[in-house]
Design an enzyme around this catalytic site. Structure first.
Site, PDB file in Angstrom:
ATOM      1  N   THR A 181      -9.356  31.600  53.529  1.00 40.20           N
ATOM      2  CA  THR A 181      -8.039  31.166  54.011  1.00 40.20           C
ATOM      3  C   THR A 181      -6.943  31.382  52.968  1.00 40.20           C
ATOM      4  N   SER A 187      -6.385  30.650  60.631  1.00 43.31           N
ATOM      5  CA  SER A 187      -7.021  30.965  61.918  1.00 43.31           C
ATOM      6  C   SER A 187      -7.124  32.463  62.135  1.00 43.31           C
ATOM      7  N   ARG A 353     -20.383 -10.432  65.533  1.00 48.43           N
ATOM      8  CA  ARG A 353     -19.054 -11.005  65.722  1.00 48.43           C
ATOM      9  C   ARG A 353     -18.981 -11.813  67.009  1.00 48.43           C
ATOM     10  N   GLN A 373     -16.200  -4.032  75.700  1.00 47.13           N
ATOM     11  CA  GLN A 373     -16.759  -3.544  74.421  1.00 47.13           C
ATOM     12  C   GLN A 373     -17.893  -2.559  74.720  1.00 47.13           C
ATOM     13  N   GLU A 467     -13.394  25.485  59.289  1.00 49.06           N
ATOM     14  CA  GLU A 467     -14.380  26.332  59.976  1.00 49.06           C
ATOM     15  C   GLU A 467     -13.905  26.711  61.369  1.00 49.06           C
TER      16      GLU A 467
HETATM   17  C1  LIG Z   1     -16.956   9.532  52.160  1.00 49.20           C
HETATM   18  C2  LIG Z   1     -17.855   9.264  53.282  1.00 49.20           C
HETATM   19  C3  LIG Z   1     -18.688  10.478  53.528  1.00 49.20           C
HETATM   20  C4  LIG Z   1     -18.936  10.581  54.974  1.00 49.20           C
HETATM   21  C5  LIG Z   1     -19.571  11.917  55.346  1.00 49.20           C
HETATM   22  C6  LIG Z   1     -19.806  11.799  56.746  1.00 49.20           C
HETATM   23  C7  LIG Z   1     -20.406  12.647  57.442  1.00 49.20           C
HETATM   24  C8  LIG Z   1     -20.716  14.020  57.020  1.00 49.20           C
HETATM   25  C9  LIG Z   1     -20.075  14.857  57.984  1.00 49.20           C
HETATM   26  C10 LIG Z   1     -19.169  15.748  57.654  1.00 49.20           C
HETATM   27  C11 LIG Z   1     -19.167  16.537  56.438  1.00 49.20           C
HETATM   28  C12 LIG Z   1     -18.195  16.085  55.442  1.00 49.20           C
HETATM   29  C13 LIG Z   1     -18.139  16.763  54.352  1.00 49.20           C
HETATM   30  C14 LIG Z   1     -18.937  18.037  54.305  1.00 49.20           C
HETATM   31  C15 LIG Z   1     -18.568  18.968  53.226  1.00 49.20           C
HETATM   32  C16 LIG Z   1     -18.281  20.190  53.451  1.00 49.20           C
HETATM   33  C17 LIG Z   1     -17.985  20.647  54.825  1.00 49.20           C
HETATM   34  C18 LIG Z   1     -18.347  22.044  55.057  1.00 49.20           C
HETATM   35  C19 LIG Z   1     -17.457  22.953  55.231  1.00 49.20           C
HETATM   36  C20 LIG Z   1     -16.026  22.777  54.987  1.00 49.20           C
HETATM   37  C21 LIG Z   1     -15.557  24.048  54.373  1.00 49.20           C
HETATM   38  C22 LIG Z   1     -14.723  24.813  55.285  1.00 49.20           C
HETATM   39  C23 LIG Z   1     -14.691  26.134  55.173  1.00 49.20           C
HETATM   40  C24 LIG Z   1     -13.764  26.949  55.978  1.00 49.20           C
HETATM   41  O1  LIG Z   1     -12.962  26.454  56.705  1.00 49.20           O
HETATM   42  S1  LIG Z   1     -13.931  28.645  55.801  1.00 49.20           S
HETATM   43  C25 LIG Z   1     -12.691  29.353  56.760  1.00 49.20           C
HETATM   44  C26 LIG Z   1     -12.976  29.238  58.218  1.00 49.20           C
HETATM   45  N1  LIG Z   1     -12.040  30.006  58.967  1.00 49.20           N
HETATM   46  C27 LIG Z   1     -12.117  30.162  60.258  1.00 49.20           C
HETATM   47  O2  LIG Z   1     -12.977  29.606  60.894  1.00 49.20           O
HETATM   48  C28 LIG Z   1     -11.135  31.111  60.867  1.00 49.20           C
HETATM   49  C29 LIG Z   1     -11.156  31.073  62.369  1.00 49.20           C
HETATM   50  N2  LIG Z   1     -10.816  32.361  62.902  1.00 49.20           N
HETATM   51  C30 LIG Z   1     -11.768  33.242  63.352  1.00 49.20           C
HETATM   52  O3  LIG Z   1     -12.954  32.971  63.302  1.00 49.20           O
HETATM   53  C31 LIG Z   1     -11.274  34.527  63.919  1.00 49.20           C
HETATM   54  O4  LIG Z   1     -10.062  34.877  63.366  1.00 49.20           O
HETATM   55  C32 LIG Z   1     -11.143  34.450  65.439  1.00 49.20           C
HETATM   56  C33 LIG Z   1     -10.279  33.297  65.901  1.00 49.20           C
HETATM   57  C34 LIG Z   1     -12.525  34.347  66.043  1.00 49.20           C
HETATM   58  C35 LIG Z   1     -10.466  35.747  65.952  1.00 49.20           C
HETATM   59  O5  LIG Z   1     -11.060  36.843  65.345  1.00 49.20           O
HETATM   60  P1  LIG Z   1     -10.580  38.357  65.580  1.00 49.20           P
HETATM   61  O6  LIG Z   1     -11.369  39.244  64.707  1.00 49.20           O
HETATM   62  O7  LIG Z   1      -9.120  38.436  65.474  1.00 49.20           O
HETATM   63  O8  LIG Z   1     -11.130  38.603  66.959  1.00 49.20           O
HETATM   64  P2  LIG Z   1     -10.740  38.550  68.447  1.00 49.20           P
HETATM   65  O9  LIG Z   1      -9.846  39.683  68.796  1.00 49.20           O
HETATM   66  O10 LIG Z   1     -10.334  37.206  68.910  1.00 49.20           O
HETATM   67  O11 LIG Z   1     -12.180  38.871  68.924  1.00 49.20           O
HETATM   68  C36 LIG Z   1     -12.774  40.167  68.818  1.00 49.20           C
HETATM   69  C37 LIG Z   1     -14.180  40.107  69.337  1.00 49.20           C
HETATM   70  O12 LIG Z   1     -14.985  39.448  68.373  1.00 49.20           O
HETATM   71  C38 LIG Z   1     -15.703  38.389  68.965  1.00 49.20           C
HETATM   72  N3  LIG Z   1     -15.920  37.389  67.911  1.00 49.20           N
HETATM   73  C39 LIG Z   1     -15.015  36.681  67.243  1.00 49.20           C
HETATM   74  N4  LIG Z   1     -15.620  35.918  66.335  1.00 49.20           N
HETATM   75  C40 LIG Z   1     -16.920  36.167  66.429  1.00 49.20           C
HETATM   76  C41 LIG Z   1     -18.050  35.668  65.735  1.00 49.20           C
HETATM   77  N5  LIG Z   1     -17.939  34.743  64.783  1.00 49.20           N
HETATM   78  N6  LIG Z   1     -19.257  36.132  66.074  1.00 49.20           N
HETATM   79  C42 LIG Z   1     -19.394  37.059  67.048  1.00 49.20           C
HETATM   80  N7  LIG Z   1     -18.358  37.576  67.744  1.00 49.20           N
HETATM   81  C43 LIG Z   1     -17.131  37.115  67.429  1.00 49.20           C
HETATM   82  C44 LIG Z   1     -14.818  37.927  70.082  1.00 49.20           C
HETATM   83  O13 LIG Z   1     -15.549  37.219  71.052  1.00 49.20           O
HETATM   84  C45 LIG Z   1     -14.298  39.247  70.589  1.00 49.20           C
HETATM   85  O14 LIG Z   1     -15.299  39.828  71.381  1.00 49.20           O
HETATM   86  P3  LIG Z   1     -14.909  40.877  72.533  1.00 49.20           P
HETATM   87  O15 LIG Z   1     -14.265  42.028  71.853  1.00 49.20           O
HETATM   88  O16 LIG Z   1     -16.217  41.204  73.167  1.00 49.20           O
HETATM   89  O17 LIG Z   1     -13.968  40.167  73.451  1.00 49.20           O
HETATM   90  C1  LIG Z   2     -10.644  20.058  54.272  1.00 51.18           C
HETATM   91  C2  LIG Z   2     -10.546  21.536  54.459  1.00 51.18           C
HETATM   92  C3  LIG Z   2     -11.441  22.346  53.819  1.00 51.18           C
HETATM   93  C4  LIG Z   2     -11.332  23.735  53.924  1.00 51.18           C
HETATM   94  N1  LIG Z   2     -12.192  24.527  53.228  1.00 51.18           N
HETATM   95  C5  LIG Z   2     -12.026  25.869  53.266  1.00 51.18           C
HETATM   96  C6  LIG Z   2     -12.863  26.724  52.493  1.00 51.18           C
HETATM   97  O1  LIG Z   2     -13.776  26.277  51.779  1.00 51.18           O
HETATM   98  N2  LIG Z   2     -12.658  28.055  52.532  1.00 51.18           N
HETATM   99  C7  LIG Z   2     -11.671  28.603  53.301  1.00 51.18           C
HETATM  100  O2  LIG Z   2     -11.522  29.817  53.283  1.00 51.18           O
HETATM  101  N3  LIG Z   2     -10.891  27.813  54.072  1.00 51.18           N
HETATM  102  C8  LIG Z   2     -11.031  26.482  54.063  1.00 51.18           C
HETATM  103  N4  LIG Z   2     -10.227  25.670  54.842  1.00 51.18           N
HETATM  104  C9  LIG Z   2      -9.194  26.289  55.670  1.00 51.18           C
HETATM  105  C10 LIG Z   2      -9.497  26.188  57.148  1.00 51.18           C
HETATM  106  O3  LIG Z   2     -10.535  27.049  57.517  1.00 51.18           O
HETATM  107  C11 LIG Z   2      -8.240  26.494  57.944  1.00 51.18           C
HETATM  108  O4  LIG Z   2      -7.292  25.485  57.643  1.00 51.18           O
HETATM  109  C12 LIG Z   2      -8.546  26.526  59.412  1.00 51.18           C
HETATM  110  O5  LIG Z   2      -9.277  27.683  59.745  1.00 51.18           O
HETATM  111  C13 LIG Z   2      -7.272  26.449  60.276  1.00 51.18           C
HETATM  112  O6  LIG Z   2      -6.416  27.473  59.963  1.00 51.18           O
HETATM  113  P1  LIG Z   2      -4.864  27.213  59.648  1.00 51.18           P
HETATM  114  O7  LIG Z   2      -4.798  26.215  58.574  1.00 51.18           O
HETATM  115  O8  LIG Z   2      -4.281  28.544  59.440  1.00 51.18           O
HETATM  116  O9  LIG Z   2      -4.277  26.571  60.954  1.00 51.18           O
HETATM  117  P2  LIG Z   2      -3.190  27.211  61.914  1.00 51.18           P
HETATM  118  O10 LIG Z   2      -3.803  28.360  62.633  1.00 51.18           O
HETATM  119  O11 LIG Z   2      -1.933  27.445  61.198  1.00 51.18           O
HETATM  120  O12 LIG Z   2      -3.038  26.029  62.945  1.00 51.18           O
HETATM  121  C14 LIG Z   2      -1.813  25.308  63.178  1.00 51.18           C
HETATM  122  C15 LIG Z   2      -1.721  24.970  64.668  1.00 51.18           C
HETATM  123  O13 LIG Z   2      -1.556  26.169  65.403  1.00 51.18           O
HETATM  124  C16 LIG Z   2      -2.462  26.217  66.487  1.00 51.18           C
HETATM  125  N5  LIG Z   2      -2.840  27.630  66.739  1.00 51.18           N
HETATM  126  C17 LIG Z   2      -3.104  28.593  65.830  1.00 51.18           C
HETATM  127  N6  LIG Z   2      -3.400  29.744  66.437  1.00 51.18           N
HETATM  128  C18 LIG Z   2      -3.341  29.523  67.767  1.00 51.18           C
HETATM  129  C19 LIG Z   2      -3.560  30.317  68.921  1.00 51.18           C
HETATM  130  N7  LIG Z   2      -3.936  31.588  68.830  1.00 51.18           N
HETATM  131  N8  LIG Z   2      -3.409  29.735  70.122  1.00 51.18           N
HETATM  132  C20 LIG Z   2      -3.056  28.452  70.229  1.00 51.18           C
HETATM  133  N9  LIG Z   2      -2.846  27.642  69.163  1.00 51.18           N
HETATM  134  C21 LIG Z   2      -2.979  28.164  67.958  1.00 51.18           C
HETATM  135  C22 LIG Z   2      -3.639  25.393  66.033  1.00 51.18           C
HETATM  136  O14 LIG Z   2      -4.340  24.864  67.143  1.00 51.18           O
HETATM  137  C23 LIG Z   2      -2.959  24.293  65.231  1.00 51.18           C
HETATM  138  O15 LIG Z   2      -2.552  23.286  66.123  1.00 51.18           O
HETATM  139  C24 LIG Z   2     -10.334  24.298  54.738  1.00 51.18           C
HETATM  140  C25 LIG Z   2      -9.448  23.463  55.418  1.00 51.18           C
HETATM  141  C26 LIG Z   2      -9.542  22.097  55.286  1.00 51.18           C
HETATM  142  C27 LIG Z   2      -8.575  21.216  56.017  1.00 51.18           C
END
Ligand SMILES: CCCCC/C=C\C/C=C\C/C=C\C/C=C\C/C=C\CC/C=C/C(=O)SCCNC(=O)CCNC(=O)[C@H](O)C(C)(C)COP(=O)(O)OP(=O)(O)OC[C@H]1O[C@@H](n2cnc3c(N)ncnc32)[C@H](O)[C@@H]1OP(=O)(O)O
Ligand SMILES: Cc1cc2nc3c(=O)[nH]c(=O)nc-3n(C[C@H](O)[C@H](O)[C@H](O)COP(=O)(O)OP(=O)(O)OC[C@H]3O[C@@H](n4cnc5c(N)ncnc54)[C@H](O)[C@@H]3O)c2cc1C
Length: 710
Positions: A181, A187, A353, A373, A467
């Site tokens: 990111t 996203s 409670r 509740q 994620e």
């Molecule tokens: C203190 C008390 C403690 C309490 C704890 C309690 C409980 C524990 C519980 C919780 C845990 C708490 C802590 C845990 C600690 C850590 C947590 C772990 C992780 C946190 C770290 C986070 C990391 C991140 O966020 S990493 C970054 C993640 N980013 C994203 O997810 C980005 C999202 N965007 C996308 O995935 C893509 O951009 C998109 C939206 C899918 C679009 O992709 P794009 O390439 O532009 O494609 P499209 O045109 O839309 O699609 C093309 C084609 O591809 C297909 N497609 C898309 N994605 C996939 C895929 N993944 N696999 C297969 N195919 C895919 C899509 O369908 C399309 O297909 P078509 O062409 O046939 O239509």
């Molecule tokens: C605690 C935490 C830990 C993270 N850890 C990592 C990490 O380890 N590594 C990493 O790479 N990233 C990490 N991230 C980033 C995270 O993956 C992104 O924040 C997440 O994927 C959302 O993307 P964004 O922030 O760009 O949201 P945005 O896309 O900017 O979202 C803003 C708003 O726009 C809306 N929106 C966006 N696109 C569309 C659409 N196409 N249609 C309709 N609505 C839309 C969303 O629903 C949302 O309401 C972390 C984030 C957090 C909060």
């Protein structure tokens, strides 16, 4: 719960953490009086305040633990690891919300190092080590190291690259994070701006952040801990942009941890809530023409040759997203853990409670006996079980898809994407809302940090965003649903979780045969109603999109996206209900266990039906009377759950340490614990608060002076 440490003001006692152990031979509850407390706690014999509740359970709790954990072995290992953590003073967490950010971060480093030391000393298996980390229960850089950095190298690295990097990561000789990111894009992965330009003269990639918005922003573990990252950047070679690819980049010196030349690094700042996710060093990262060897591009899916030629293997490019798919499936399992913790606290406390209803000086009513509740709490209890079982199934699906991919069979990739994305979105949204509902179910005391619920909420809510933002993920599911609907006309039979759509002729016109409340206990009646609702919503959306005649399909999709979200949710709820029904159909040993799970399955399904009645009625698959019958049956089911409620949360087998809640204590002895906990607050370190002489006394004196002049 181990309440060790040097705080002399705290009670001289040990709370034993294990539910099973705590039932026997617990020491007398003797609390040293707080010297500054206005009221003295009396020594009292220790009792299980929830014993009467446990006695009413109509099933074998030990066997339910097995059903919840998945196997007897899983119960045993989890139990051992939970006790190990609870009995170790380093893993103390009851003071976490009172630490400053710096103290909290250092505490996280200490816990992570200690956990690793214990893992090595005790030669724990991978399964045991994972559980140990879970019970340490403090988000930190290790989550990203094991959860994303290692899986990214495993999934996208060649064998040679795995051979080189994984042993270093396994022994913590390097610490890694997942840097995808950016400040400007999260996203939209295709919109990332960081560049990796191949320089054939030196056989290197030049990693660069061309704009402010290209700064990496959010990666966990990046801010302060990581030495390396898998960085996602646009690959440019021979003047052409080939889109996003992964690269292993060293960020910090392995000698003194200082950033390498050209690398700017830091933490992005404090986050929501006290304690909670602030233990994590989410970071910012900028590159100024940083050079890495060519072989640090992750080259399993595509390669750049020594001459700079781009070669893409004959595999779908979406495999680049594999690490996200892996983490999404694990987040579903985490949802059931977080939800079950909140529900465990709320159920136990609701049984302890009492409010109102006292007659002739008799006891008041346990709030758990109020129907309101029950109607708020029992669906959440049922959801915890539902998410647990669908999580197990999703894990199976993920393993199955991975094996197929190894054999170059990509046919189930779309199914894996739809299920992981959709289930991640629905389970995290429900869990986040449910934790907040559990806080309200605990009344005022739920708002105290010592209830554990505020921190659980604060640490959990970002799961709706990380994620993959939940809306963005549900729109992915909707897109696949629309594609599937459009293919129905050509006779293509949908498979996997979309297979029900193949029954389109029947499901578009069927009418539910339910004529009594009991009829809703028939799983076929539930299944049919959920299938008909999901299919009809999807077909309605498809028709509306195509009827927007003048528009292109993409524009129609955009216009209809709010409806599409609801159709995606309906499809995912169908999957959860189906997997719960399938679970209950299996052989489940233990007296009364199957019956309880059956009841919970019905609660889950009928609650969803009741909550989304508008969908079911609007699509015409049930009548208003049938909707009312479902609600009637739901009330009966709540009455059935009531005597089993405490035992059903005991089956989660959580230690008091892991729950981290005075309200959710196994013994239900909440009032002395609440009282004792209050005195630990730093504000109570002095009787007269700091600031009294500066601000309170002058104010009071000034007013007194004014009064005396009158
Ligand atoms: C203190 C008390 C403690 C309490 C704890 C309690 C409980 C524990 C519980 C919780 C845990 C708490 C802590 C845990 C600690 C850590 C947590 C772990 C992780 C946190 C770290 C986070 C990391 C991140 O966020 S990493 C970054 C993640 N980013 C994203 O997810 C980005 C999202 N965007 C996308 O995935 C893509 O951009 C998109 C939206 C899918 C679009 O992709 P794009 O390439 O532009 O494609 P499209 O045109 O839309 O699609 C093309 C084609 O591809 C297909 N497609 C898309 N994605 C996939 C895929 N993944 N696999 C297969 N195919 C895919 C899509 O369908 C399309 O297909 P078509 O062409 O046939 O239509
Ligand atoms: C605690 C935490 C830990 C993270 N850890 C990592 C990490 O380890 N590594 C990493 O790479 N990233 C990490 N991230 C980033 C995270 O993956 C992104 O924040 C997440 O994927 C959302 O993307 P964004 O922030 O760009 O949201 P945005 O896309 O900017 O979202 C803003 C708003 O726009 C809306 N929106 C966006 N696109 C569309 C659409 N196409 N249609 C309709 N609505 C839309 C969303 O629903 C949302 O309401 C972390 C984030 C957090 C909060």
């Amino acid at each position: 719960m181990w309440r060790g440490g040097s705080n002399t003001r705290t009670c001289k006692r040990r709370f034993f953490s294990s539910p099973t152990r705590s039932r026997h031979h617990r020491p007398p509850y003797i609390c040293r009086l707080h010297s500054r407390g206005s009221q003295h706690l009396k020594a009292m014999a220790e009792v299980d305040h929830l014993a009467a509740e446990r006695a009413t359970a109509r099933f074998d709790v030990e066997e339910m633990k097995v059903a919840w954990a998945g196997s007897r072995h899983a119960v045993h290992v989890a139990d051992r690891m939970a006790r190990l953590v609870a009995s170790d003073p380093v893993f103390r967490k009851d003071n976490r919300t009172m630490l400053s950010r710096k103290e909290l971060f250092k505490d996280t480093l200490r816990k992570a190092a200690h956990a690793w030391k214990r893992i090595v000393e005790l030669r724990l298996t991978e399964e045991e080590a994972d559980l140990l980390r879970q019970y340490v229960d403090q988000p930190g850089y290790v989550d990203l190291h094991w959860g994303m950095f290692v899986p990214a190298i495993k999934g996208q690295g060649t064998e040679e690259q795995q051979h080189k990097w994984l042993p270093l990561a396994y022994k913590f000789q390097i610490i890694g994070c997942y840097a995808q990111t950016e400040l400007g894009h999260g996203s939209n992965v295709q919109g990332l701006e960081t560049t990796a330009t191949f320089d054939p003269k030196t056989d290197e990639f030049v990693i660069h952040s061309p704009t402010l918005t290209s700064s990496k922003w959010w990666p966990g573990g990046l801010g302060k801990a990581s030495t390396h990252a898998v960085v996602y950047a646009r690959l440019i070679t021979e003047g052409k942009d080939y889109g996003i690819h992964g690269f292993i980049v060293q960020l910090r010196s392995l000698e003194d941890h200082s950033p390498l030349p050209g690398v700017t690094l830091g933490d992005i700042g404090g986050k929501f809530g006290s304690g909670a996710y602030n233990s994590m060093d989410n970071g910012v990262l900028r590159f100024d023409h940083v050079r890495i060897p060519r072989d640090q591009m992750l080259m399993r899916l595509s390669q750049v040759t020594r001459e700079g030629k781009y070669v893409h293997s004959n595999v779908p490019k979406q495999l680049l997203y594999g690490t996200m798919v892996y983490v999404r499936q694990s987040i579903v399992a985490d949802a059931s853990k977080a939800l079950s913790r909140a529900v465990c606290i709320a159920v136990r406390y609701s049984a302890v409670r009492k409010q109102f209803g006292s007659q002739d000086g008799g006891p008041e009513t346990q709030v758990l006996n109020y129907k309101t509740q029950q109607s708020r709490l029992f669906p959440l209890l049922a959801s915890a079980y539902a998410f647990r079982f669908v999580g197990d199934w999703l894990n199976w699906l993920y393993t199955d898809v991975t094996q197929k991919l190894e054999a170059k069979d990509f046919s189930t990739l779309q199914e894996a994407h739809a299920c992981t994305a959709g289930l991640k979105a629905v389970t995290t949204s429900v869990t986040a809302d449910a934790i907040e509902e559990c806080r309200k179910l605990c009344g005022g005391h739920g708002y105290l940090n010592s209830s554990g619920l505020p921190e659980l909420f604060a640490v959990y809510v970002p799961a709706c965003t990380y994620e993959g933002d939940n809306v963005v993920l549900l729109l992915q599911v909707a897109r696949i649903l629309m594609k599937t609907v459009s293919q129905l006309a050509s006779g293509k039979q949908p498979v996997g979780t979309m297979a029900y759509m193949g029954k389109v002729q029947y499901l578009m016109q069927c009418k539910s045969a339910v004529s009594s409340a009991e009829d809703w206990l028939n799983p076929d009646a539930i299944q049919e109603a959920f299938e008909a609702r999901a299919l009809r919503m999807a077909v309605n959306c498809a028709q509306n999109i195509s009827q927007a005649a003048s528009q292109e399909e993409a524009a129609g999709f955009y216009e209809r996206s709010p409806d599409l979200l609801e159709a995606a949710v309906a499809h995912i709820q169908l999957i959860i209900v189906t997997k719960f029904i399938e679970k209950v159909h299996q052989e489940i040993p233990g007296h009364g266990v199957k019956e309880q799970l059956q009841a919970l399955c019905n609660v889950y399904a009928l609650y969803i039906l009741h909550k989304h009645l508008g969908d079911f009625l609007a699509t015409g698959c049930i009548t208003p009377r049938q909707g009312a019958l479902a609600n009637e049956q739901l009330g009966k089911l709540y009455a059935q759950v009531r005597p089993n409620a405490v035992a059903l949360v005991d089956a989660f087998n959580y230690t008091d340490h892991y729950l981290g809640s005075v309200l959710g204590r196994y013994d239900g002895d909440v009032y002395p614990a609440l009282y004792e906990e209050a005195w630990k607050d730093p504000l109570n370190e002095t009787v007269v608060p700091e600031g009294y002489h500066e601000y309170l006394r002058p104010l009071i004196k000034q007013q007194q002076l004014k009064l005396s002049r009158l």
